[in-house]
Design an enzyme around this catalytic site. Structure first.
Site, PDB file in Angstrom:
ATOM      1  N   ASP A 300      46.556 -42.834  11.073  1.00  0.00           N
ATOM      2  CA  ASP A 300      47.618 -41.951  10.605  1.00  0.00           C
ATOM      3  C   ASP A 300      47.458 -40.621  11.361  1.00  0.00           C
ATOM      4  OD1 ASP A 300      49.788 -40.913   9.318  1.00  0.00           O
ATOM      5  OD2 ASP A 300      49.131 -41.451   7.299  1.00  0.00           O
TER       6      ASP A 300
HETATM    7  C1  BGC Z   1      52.302 -40.179   7.409  1.00  0.00           C
HETATM    8  C2  BGC Z   1      52.619 -41.550   7.933  1.00  0.00           C
HETATM    9  C3  BGC Z   1      53.600 -41.456   9.073  1.00  0.00           C
HETATM   10  C4  BGC Z   1      53.050 -40.546  10.134  1.00  0.00           C
HETATM   11  C5  BGC Z   1      53.933 -40.426  11.356  1.00  0.00           C
HETATM   12  C6  BGC Z   1      51.955 -39.203   8.500  1.00  0.00           C
HETATM   13  O1  BGC Z   1      51.884 -37.910   8.011  1.00  0.00           O
HETATM   14  O2  BGC Z   1      51.236 -40.271   6.490  1.00  0.00           O
HETATM   15  O3  BGC Z   1      53.103 -42.364   6.919  1.00  0.00           O
HETATM   16  O4  BGC Z   1      53.879 -42.729   9.586  1.00  0.00           O
HETATM   17  O5  BGC Z   1      52.867 -39.263   9.570  1.00  0.00           O
HETATM   18  O6  BGC Z   1      55.070 -39.721  11.134  1.00  0.00           O
END
Ligand code: BGC
Length: 775
Positions: A300
């Site tokens: 993530d």
């Molecule tokens: C979130 C994810 C997301 C990623 C990319 C993160 O802050 O937890 O779910 O896919 O950002 O945007």
């Protein structure tokens, strides 16, 4: 071909004669790909041919996934990222959109970098692309897997027409804590239903052929246990027994893997004291060795860097930990890019590990057909024709209407008639931009249909529609700033609350019926939107009280991205419709249900508590040694002094404009043996005077186990249309597979004995019978 690929692999690992081998392989490859398409060995040959040419820096570059930042067309070539792409330091980009922009960035990769490796383009296409569907929690309330698959397919169709070939979805984190704002993005509390949704979404996004220009690679997230954050506070610690992980939280991730998901995203939280992105047990032992996952794992957003704050070491240490754990791609943080070479030189990671991660990313690109045509997903003409079409919007409208849950309608105030004067009152009554809800990265918020617009169109000139805002979302202006950071305006009214309410009351007095449209704004749920109080905000409650005092009939329409505490509303109003966030067509869909053009059929996938103190409250809990026997307080039993153990609305609950009556269930046998199967039949009669859809649910309780078992577990459901007056016999087949669970040694098997078989319209109201099932 397999043997050749194998020989090549070995050769590669010996690191000999790289250039010559590369040349030979390019020739070989030329003769193979044409005939073998997506054949594994052809892929191996392509990738090996490439990898022998790659420097260690270029391999590490593939593991780097920066955000797109503020690249705009024309600027792309001169941006910071462009230089990195040219230098082979980027494997992909995310949250950049439009075929034109992506083509330009891809051009830099395939024309100006040394090895011309195409980039992979990702995005959070969570519940639709430009055509936004209901938030996932709402979608799950349709209990209709073909609709959910369709949502994913349409999302893929639109996103791929705009250059995106990889989506950070499905989010399958089980959650039992509505304080956690990201409940909005998942499918609620149940592992069985969550697994069905996970499969449907992966199927919808990836289709049968990932190389097709209208399918995209899915990424199941957030592995693992992100939904169990302590106190419902986002990014917080999780801690649970392995037996609970395997039985209650892991199943949806595993279902996505079994459905062939191409990638996995690691979660922010720690698991067993080690952050997920450094947790080798999770990323390698469970995911790859036990479940056989062979795609790639991306972290993530900055999850590697965040391990510094977790207390796992400096950037070099945590980056090495992540690679050692089995992470392949580093989202945004550039820990891999900045430190892996040093770690390699110091013997903290191996070249083999870097090769493996790099190979997995190149394989994903190969599977998506990017080596064959890097511009496969950049077809401006397709984008023009296939995005936000009338057809997609009408699907969105119909699906949204099916995601709403009718929580109460005891005087049949609903459906409304298209006549007289209708007052729409509340902060969501005429708000367009908040309709899509959380995570609608590509959506044009202002193109959504507000409730006001939907209702006006539905009634035409048959009725008069009045409007008053009645209340701000929240009283505190500082809090309001925190819930409108992503450009979804809340249109704050700075007059005193009493003045805003008085205006609304005057409007209500002119109407025959009031529809109060209240609850959360889009950004009151979603990421980093945890709440310590999950009621409708006080200022809106004041509005509801004033509306009630007018004596007019009031329908309460509730927007939210999580279960709310609605006890007071339940006690004070006759009709409550839970609409989540319905997406682009939300307003039309709400009008369809308010006026009965669509009969509501949604059922809750997460328990609504009576008060926050009951949380976590979920239907598939354990019995304890001191269960309540009489439904209300008993001294020395497991309960509270001040509230019963019952939910306000249980899992699986939802009403219709018609009524369904369940007959006694019948079983094909009450003594079974070994691999026999059981047929459960339940007669369901539509006793009202409208046709309607009902979600018939099957639950099982394993009465005695080597470990304690839940009081009931969902094991099947069917959504059926039953005509007014008609009875349908709904049949479920149960096999020993449905009785399996992970025991103390984490062995997945079933244990003989007694089982309670239950069927009903929700997890509380069931008919049941006992059986014996021996080995
Ligand atoms: C979130 C994810 C997301 C990623 C990319 C993160 O802050 O937890 O779910 O896919 O950002 O945007």
């Amino acid at each position: 071909m397999n043997t050749i690929a194998k020989i090549i692999k070995e050769e590669n690992h010996r690191q000999k004669g790289k250039v010559i081998l590369g040349f030979m392989l390019t020739i070989l490859l030329f003769s193979c790909t044409a005939t073998e398409g997506q054949d594994q060995s052809a892929m191996d040959v392509t990738i090996e041919a490439l990898m022998v040419k790659m420097t260690i820096e270029e391999k590490i570059g593939q593991l780097n996934l920066p955000g797109a930042g503020d690249i705009t067309t024309g600027q792309a070539a001169s941006s910071d990222i462009a230089q990195k792409i040219k230098d082979g330091e980027v494997g992909g980009l995310f949250n950049i959109k439009t075929a034109e922009k992506i083509r330009e960035v891809q051009r830099i990769a395939v024309e100006e970098s040394r090895l011309k490796i195409p980039l992979i383009f990702g995005m959070d296409v969570i519940h639709g692309y430009k055509t936004v569907f209901p938030i996932p929690l709402g979608l799950s309330c349709t209990w209709d897997m073909s609709l959910i698959e369709e949502v994913a397919r349409v999302s893929a169709q639109e996103a791929t027409a705009d250059g995106i070939c990889w989506t950070f979805s499905p989010m399958v984190d089980i959650s039992r804590d509505p304080r956690w704002g990201r409940m909005a993005e998942g499918s609620g509390e149940d592992p069985y239903l969550g697994s069905e949704v996970a499969k449907a979404m992966v199927k919808g996004y990836q289709g049968k052929n990932l190389m097709a220009d209208n399918t995209m690679m899915a990424c199941v997230k957030h592995f693992a246990l992100y939904g169990a954050a302590e106190a419902g506070r986002d990014y917080n610690t999780t801690d649970m027994s392995r037996i609970r992980m395997y039985n209650e939280y892991f199943p949806p991730y595993k279902a996505a893997i079994d459905a062939g998901v191409g990638s996995v995203m690691s979660s922010f939280n720690e698991v067993d004291g080690i952050p997920a992105s450094a947790n080798k047990w999770l990323m390698t032992d469970v995911l790859r060795d036990q479940w056989g996952f062979d795609g790639f794992i991306v972290t993530d957003y900055t999850a590697i860097n965040e391990m510094i704050a977790h207390g796992m070491g400096d950037l070099q240490t945590v980056s090495a930990l992540a690679l050692n754990a089995g992470i392949d791609m580093d989202m945004v943080g550039e820990g891999f890019l900045k430190t892996l070479k040093k770690s390699l030189n110091e013997g903290k990671v191996t070249e083999q590990q870097i090769n493996t991660a790099c190979r997995r990313i190149l394989e994903a690109k190969y599977k998506l057909g990017l080596f064959e045509d890097p511009y496969r997903y950049c077809d401006a003409e397709r984008a023009e024709k296939e995005i936000f079409t009338t057809e997609n919007r009408s699907r969105a409208r119909s699906i949204a209407a099916q995601s709403f849950v009718l929580l109460k309608n005891d005087t049949q105030l609903l459906p409304l008639k298209k006549q007289g004067t209708i007052a729409l009152i509340g902060p969501m009554a005429d708000n367009t931009e908040n309709m899509p809800g959380t995570w609608s990265v590509a959506g044009d918020f202002e193109k959504s249909i507000s409730v006001m617009k939907g209702v006006e169109e539905a009634v035409g000139n048959k009725a008069t529609v009045l409007y008053a805002k009645g209340a701000n979302f929240v009283a505190d202006p500082e809090l309001e700033k925190r819930i409108s950071v992503f450009g979804k305006p809340t249109y704050r009214d700075n007059r005193p609350a009493s003045v805003i309410i008085r205006e609304a009351v005057n409007t209500a007095k002119k109407a025959d019926v009031v529809v109060a449209v209240v609850g959360e704004s889009a950004e009151m749920s979603g990421e980093s939107a945890s709440r310590s109080d999950i009621s409708i905000p006080e200022t809106q409650i004041e509005l509801l009280k004033a509306l009630k005092n007018t004596g007019k009939p009031v329908v309460v329409v509730v927007f939210s991205g999580r279960p709310l505490v609605l006890k007071w509303e339940d006690e004070n109003f006759h009709s409550i419709l839970q609409v989540w966030f319905g997406g682009t067509e939300g307003g039309n869909a709400i009008a369809d249900v308010l006026f009965g053009d669509v009969n509501p059929s949604g059922k809750l996938t997460a328990t609504f508590p009576q008060n926050l103190g009951q949380v976590p409250l979920f239907y598939n809990h354990k019995n304890t040694g001191r269960p309540l026997q009489n439904g209300w307080f008993e001294k020395f039993r497991s309960n509270y002094l001040d509230v019963s153990n019952d939910p306000l609305y249980p899992f699986g609950y939802g009403l219709s404009y018609t009524t369904f009556k369940y007959g006694e269930i019948s079983l094909s046998s009450d003594h079974l043996k070994g691999n026999e199967s059981l047929t459960v039949t339940v007669p369901v009669t539509n006793t009202g005077n409208r046709d309607g859809k009902e979600v018939v649910q099957l639950y099982i309780r394993d009465m005695v186990g080597s470990v304690t078992r839940p009081v009931k577990e969902l094991k099947g459901f069917q959504k059926v249309m039953i005509k007014a007056g008609e009875t349908k016999n709904i049949r479920f087949t149960v096999t020993p597979d449905d009785l399996k669970f992970y025991n103390y040694d984490l062995v997945y098997d079933w244990e003989p004995g007694e089982f309670e078989i239950m069927a009903g319209s929700n997890s509380r109201d069931v008919k049941s019978k006992m059986i014996k099932w021996m080995k």
